[in-house]
Write an enzyme that holds these catalytic residues in place. Sequence first.
Site, PDB file in Angstrom:
ATOM      1  N   CYS A 193       5.534  -0.145   7.609  1.00 41.68           N
ATOM      2  CA  CYS A 193       5.196   1.017   6.778  1.00 41.68           C
ATOM      3  C   CYS A 193       6.429   1.416   5.983  1.00 41.68           C
ATOM      4  CB  CYS A 193       4.742   2.163   7.674  1.00 41.68           C
ATOM      5  SG  CYS A 193       4.350   3.670   6.761  1.00 41.68           S
ATOM      6  N   LEU A 194       6.236   1.689   4.705  1.00 39.94           N
ATOM      7  CA  LEU A 194       7.367   2.084   3.857  1.00 39.94           C
ATOM      8  C   LEU A 194       8.004   3.385   4.347  1.00 39.94           C
ATOM      9  CD1 LEU A 194       5.883   1.267   0.334  1.00 39.94           C
ATOM     10  CD2 LEU A 194       7.610  -0.037   1.608  1.00 39.94           C
ATOM     11  N   HIS A 202      -4.845   1.420   7.202  1.00 37.53           N
ATOM     12  CA  HIS A 202      -3.502   2.000   7.319  1.00 37.53           C
ATOM     13  C   HIS A 202      -3.329   3.164   6.328  1.00 37.53           C
ATOM     14  CE1 HIS A 202       1.035   1.419   7.868  1.00 37.53           C
ATOM     15  NE2 HIS A 202       0.971   2.181   6.784  1.00 37.53           N
ATOM     16  N   GLU A 203      -3.747   2.937   5.075  1.00 34.42           N
ATOM     17  CA  GLU A 203      -3.541   3.970   4.045  1.00 34.42           C
ATOM     18  C   GLU A 203      -4.432   5.185   4.286  1.00 34.42           C
ATOM     19  OE1 GLU A 203      -0.940   3.615   2.425  1.00 34.42           O
ATOM     20  OE2 GLU A 203      -0.733   1.499   2.916  1.00 34.42           O
ATOM     21  N   HIS A 257      -2.908   7.417   6.696  1.00 32.23           N
ATOM     22  CA  HIS A 257      -1.869   8.278   6.115  1.00 32.23           C
ATOM     23  C   HIS A 257      -2.470   9.578   5.574  1.00 32.23           C
ATOM     24  CE1 HIS A 257       1.984   6.247   6.209  1.00 32.23           C
ATOM     25  NE2 HIS A 257       1.506   5.130   5.689  1.00 32.23           N
ATOM     26  N   GLY A 262       0.835  -1.188   0.000  1.00 30.05           N
ATOM     27  CA  GLY A 262       0.000   0.000   0.000  1.00 30.05           C
ATOM     28  C   GLY A 262       0.872   1.240   0.000  1.00 30.05           C
ATOM     29  N   GLN A 280       2.928   9.927   1.277  1.00 29.38           N
ATOM     30  CA  GLN A 280       4.194   9.192   1.323  1.00 29.38           C
ATOM     31  C   GLN A 280       5.092   9.506   0.127  1.00 29.38           C
ATOM     32  OE1 GLN A 280       2.207   5.174   2.167  1.00 29.38           O
ATOM     33  NE2 GLN A 280       4.129   5.031   3.312  1.00 29.38           N
TER      34      GLN A 280
END
Length: 182
Positions: free
Chosen positions: A89-90, A131-132, A135, A46, A51
């Site tokens: 998480c990236l 999660h996304e 963000h 994701g 991000q």
Amino acid sequence: MAVLTIRTFGDPVLRQKARPVEDVGDVQRRLSEDMLETMRVAPGVGLAGPQVGVLERIFTWEVEDEFGTIVNPVITKRSRRMFTDEEGCLSLPGLVYPVERHLKVSVEGLDENGDRVEFDAEEHLARVFQHEIDHLDGVLFIDRLPDDLRREARRILADQALGLPLPRSNHIRTRVPTEEAL
Ligand code: NI
């Protein structure tokens, strides 16, 4: 397509609230392609606009051979039942912690062509969506940890900022494959 730079913890863009997309057009279609490419190269499951430094409500996802882009996502239903699983998480490379999420969510929004989409997601996909969407509101998964784990995560992030390595004996050692980063 282009691989975009993924912003990491400490970049203020990750803490800002993204704005709704008024008109889905070529800009979002190109962004969607670039974000999918960036997510796959990372690799992750994701990726949200902030991000990659874009404060628009858009994210991409890929779970079990299905993938897509959701613009202006809204969670319309949440199960009362919760479940806890490890999450990464990236934008927080190397950190993996158990996070409690709703087991099921319904999400509505638009795809990269501006067409309405609706998903009834559960388990892993429901986790990715939650999660996304976090963000897009400037929320990171560490914010959802119990106090003790959140303090530990913040300490590790502070150490990382100083160039210190991740603790090797800690339970946060990447037990989850990096493909699971969101
Ligand atoms: Ni993330």
